[in-house]
Enzyme design. Structure first.
Site, short mmCIF file in Angstrom:
data_model
loop_
_atom_site.label_atom_id
_atom_site.label_comp_id
_atom_site.label_asym_id
_atom_site.label_seq_id
_atom_site.Cartn_x
_atom_site.Cartn_y
_atom_site.Cartn_z
N ASP A 26 0.88 -1.16 0.00
CA ASP A 26 0.00 0.00 0.00
C ASP A 26 0.93 1.23 0.00
O ASP A 26 2.12 1.12 0.32
CB ASP A 26 -0.87 -0.03 1.26
CG ASP A 26 -1.69 1.22 1.42
OD1 ASP A 26 -2.33 1.65 0.45
OD2 ASP A 26 -1.67 1.79 2.55
N ASP A 28 -0.07 4.99 0.99
CA ASP A 28 -0.28 5.96 2.07
C ASP A 28 -0.22 5.25 3.43
O ASP A 28 -1.02 4.36 3.70
CB ASP A 28 -1.66 6.63 1.92
CG ASP A 28 -1.75 7.41 0.62
OD1 ASP A 28 -0.71 7.85 0.12
OD2 ASP A 28 -2.88 7.59 0.11
C1 BG6 Z 1 -5.75 5.95 -0.10
C2 BG6 Z 1 -5.81 6.79 1.15
O1 BG6 Z 1 -4.46 5.51 -0.33
O2 BG6 Z 1 -6.17 6.69 -1.23
C3 BG6 Z 1 -7.19 7.34 1.33
O3 BG6 Z 1 -5.45 5.99 2.27
C4 BG6 Z 1 -7.60 8.10 0.08
O4 BG6 Z 1 -7.23 8.17 2.46
C5 BG6 Z 1 -7.50 7.20 -1.13
O5 BG6 Z 1 -8.93 8.57 0.20
C6 BG6 Z 1 -7.85 7.89 -2.44
O6 BG6 Z 1 -6.88 8.85 -2.70
P1 BG6 Z 1 -6.95 9.91 -3.89
O7 BG6 Z 1 -5.56 10.46 -3.98
O8 BG6 Z 1 -7.34 9.17 -5.14
O9 BG6 Z 1 -7.97 10.93 -3.52
MG MG Z 2 -2.68 3.07 3.67
#
Ligand code: BG6
Ligand code: MG
Length: 231
Positions: A26, A28
């Site tokens: 993953d 984030d």
């Molecule tokens: C995930 C995060 O990796 O990506 C979430 O943990 C986030 O918090 C999701 O909402 C979507 O991200 P993005 O950048 O497409 O808005």
């Molecule tokens: Mg994560």
């Protein structure tokens, strides 16, 4: 064939079938910590729209898609699709502003070393992130070349906790779920990995206890230990 030879062959087959060939990360909360930027961007949108949104609320958004994040931020308030799309676009503009701050120093402790050690051990490396900004973040971390396959918020329709994204990445790496270890910091991500039949490492303090191995961060892990604990 002697019975001993047969047993040896069966054991060999099992070892080959279950030996670890890939790590899927993953992004984030595992490779870098963008949760704070997501929080600040959602908070800006929420304040502009008169909605209360705390850091605690933000924890519920970990790992889930942008649309599901909006739903959770709204806590049951109704919203039509046109407004939802406009709000998500606005949040993403704010979020992308924060991404300009990201440099290679924003990789979480030990991450570049772990990725290099895994590749040197012959392990394929994949990314399985729900974020549509994942490629941009990887480029800013200067880690794009560390990954053999990148799955992001555009790769599949059903996002975590569905297993689809990790299965998609495993397919790109040409490995089975039983041959891959997923590294996740979010409850939705651990659920996705376990549902898909992946070996799973749970990271951090969120609700990841169902994972096969728990750690406080990639920096506390050793590639050989992970491989020996799985499979
Ligand atoms: C995930 C995060 O990796 O990506 C979430 O943990 C986030 O918090 C999701 O909402 C979507 O991200 P993005 O950048 O497409 O808005
Ligand atoms: Mg994560």
């Amino acid at each position: 064939m002697c019975s001993f030879c047969y047993i040896t062959e069966v054991l060999e087959d099992q070892r080959v079938a279950t030996s670890i060939k890939a790590f899927i990360f993953d992004l984030d909360g595992v490779i870098t910590d963008t949760a704070e930027f997501h929080y600040l961007a959602w908070k800006q949108l929420a304040e502009e729209e008169g909605i209360s949104f705390t850091r605690e609320d933000n924890e519920q958004l970990r790992g889930v898609s942008r649309r599901e994040s909006l739903n959770r931020m709204l806590k049951g308030r109704p919203i039509d699709d046109v407004t939802a799309n406009l709000w998500m676009e606005r949040k993403n503009v704010y979020y992308k502003e924060f991404l300009h701050q990201i440099t290679p120093d924003h990789a979480l402790p030990g991450v570049p070393h772990f990725l290099t050690a895994a590749r040197n051990a012959g392990i394929l490396i994949g990314l399985g992130s729900a974020s549509k900004n994942a490629r941009d973040v990887l480029e800013r971390l200067e880690l794009r070349n560390a990954f053999d396959a990148v799955g992001d918020g555009y790769s599949v329709v059903n996002s975590k906790p569905a297993a689809d994204l990790f299965i998609w990445v495993a397919g790109r790496l040409n490995v089975t779920p039983q041959q891959a270890v997923v590294f996740e910091d979010a409850e939705a991500g651990v659920e996705a990995a376990l549902t898909g039949g992946f070996w799973t490492v749970g990271i951090g303090s969120a609700n990841v206890q169902k994972a096969h191995l728990l750690t406080d961060g990639i920096g506390s892990l050793n590639v050989e230990t992970v491989i020996s604990r799985m499979g």
